[in-house]
Design a protein around this motif. Structure first.
Motif: not given
Length: 328
Positions: A128-129, A190-192, A208-212
């Motif tokens: 996440f950023n 949605g989580i971000r 930013g939010f990423q699921v790898m």
């Protein structure tokens, strides 16, 4: 830069700069005329006086406290600076860059699943950023009571609520729990949004939010892989044959057990069946060929009763007893 006799020229700068530090407070020191302020790239300097923001300096460079800072601050209400006296002031240095943090679920998230009373445990990881976007809120909620603030502290706050948010957004709209990666973008978005609301009051924003990846228990992952293999082949029977052949070729199926014996028997039957098919496909040609050969043999074995050269009677010999003529 001006100096006054008997006064020490202080340097106001971020003395303990770290890449993972969000802000650092220069405090409990006396700023005097002749001091200088140093702002490095990626930093902002915020002046406090009596707990209030008196000035924000955002351009990197070196500033003379007497000629550049004091004239600016003196125009603000309530700011006083004596000619010969120093001033105790706080300067908050803020790291303006965007931070990138790796995250992972602290515990498996138990997703509701049919025939699994306790739910199916799933782990996830990604990045996440975030960055600072509201200095007033930052000072009011955090910098007012802390001298520094690290990225690790933000990470702890974020990960403490991540499990709940993953549960919320995976379950929302009936996401396919066996193909979560296909919905990773929607889940992350949605989580971000929810995380941004969590940190907004502290002067931060989630950019930013990423699921790898999503990680299933090994047994579940094996089942998913096997199902995918069946679907790719399209024929369960054929898949079983290929699996058996691969097992014997790799040595995983060895003699001495019922499974190995059955595998060998089935493979032998399949080989024999293939041989019979080949023989049946070739039998007409082989039959006609054999018949012709027998006839030729029979024709070659028949000898004339009389020699065609001298007329002598022949008793089945290969050569005429009178003139030696070859017979047959």
């Amino acid at each position: 830069m001006s100096f006054f006799r008997g006064q020490f020229a202080n340097v106001v700068e971020w003395e303990e700069f770290r890449e993972d530090m969000i802000f650092w407070k220069w405090s409990n020191k006396e700023i005097k005329k002749g001091s200088k302020l140093i702002i490095r790239p990626g930093q902002d300097a915020i002046f406090f006086h009596n707990g209030k923001i008196e000035g924000i300096f955002q351009n990197e460079g070196e500033y003379n406290i007497e000629s550049q800072i004091i004239p600016f601050l003196s125009t603000l209400k309530g700011f006083k600076f004596g000619f010969n006296s120093g001033m105790r002031v706080e300067v908050l240095f803020v790291n303006t860059k965007e931070f990138t943090v790796r995250w992972g679920t602290q515990n498996p998230v138990l997703l509701p699943a049919p025939n699994l009373p306790g739910g199916m445990p799933v782990r996830a990881n990604g990045t996440f950023n975030f960055k600072v976007n509201d200095y007033v809120a930052l000072i009011d909620r955090i910098a007012g009571v802390k001298d520094s603030y690290l990225v690790e502290e933000v990470k702890l706050r974020i990960t403490s609520v991540l499990d709940q948010l993953l549960m919320k957004w995976i379950s929302k709209e009936g996401k396919d729990m066996f193909n979560l990666q296909a919905n990773a973008f929607d889940i992350a978005r949605g989580i971000r949004e929810d995380l941004d609301m969590q940190v907004l009051s502290t002067g931060l924003t989630i950019t930013g939010f990423q699921v790898m990846s999503f990680n299933y228990p090994q047994q579940i992952q094996d089942m998913i892989n096997k199902t995918a293999s069946h679907e790719m082949i399209g024929n369960v029977g054929k898949y079983q044959q290929i699996s058996m052949t691969d097992g014997m070729a790799s040595g995983n199926v060895k003699g001495g057990g019922a499974a190995a014996d059955m595998a060998g028997m089935m493979m032998g039957m399949n080989i024999a069946k293939d041989m019979m098919k080949n023989m049946e496909s070739q039998s007409p040609q082989q039959g006609s060929s054999g018949q012709g050969t027998a006839q030729e043999t029979q024709g070659e074995g028949k000898k004339p009763n009389f020699c065609p050269n001298c007329g002598a009677k022949n008793e089945g010999a290969n050569f005429c007893p009178q003139c030696g003529q070859k017979l047959g």
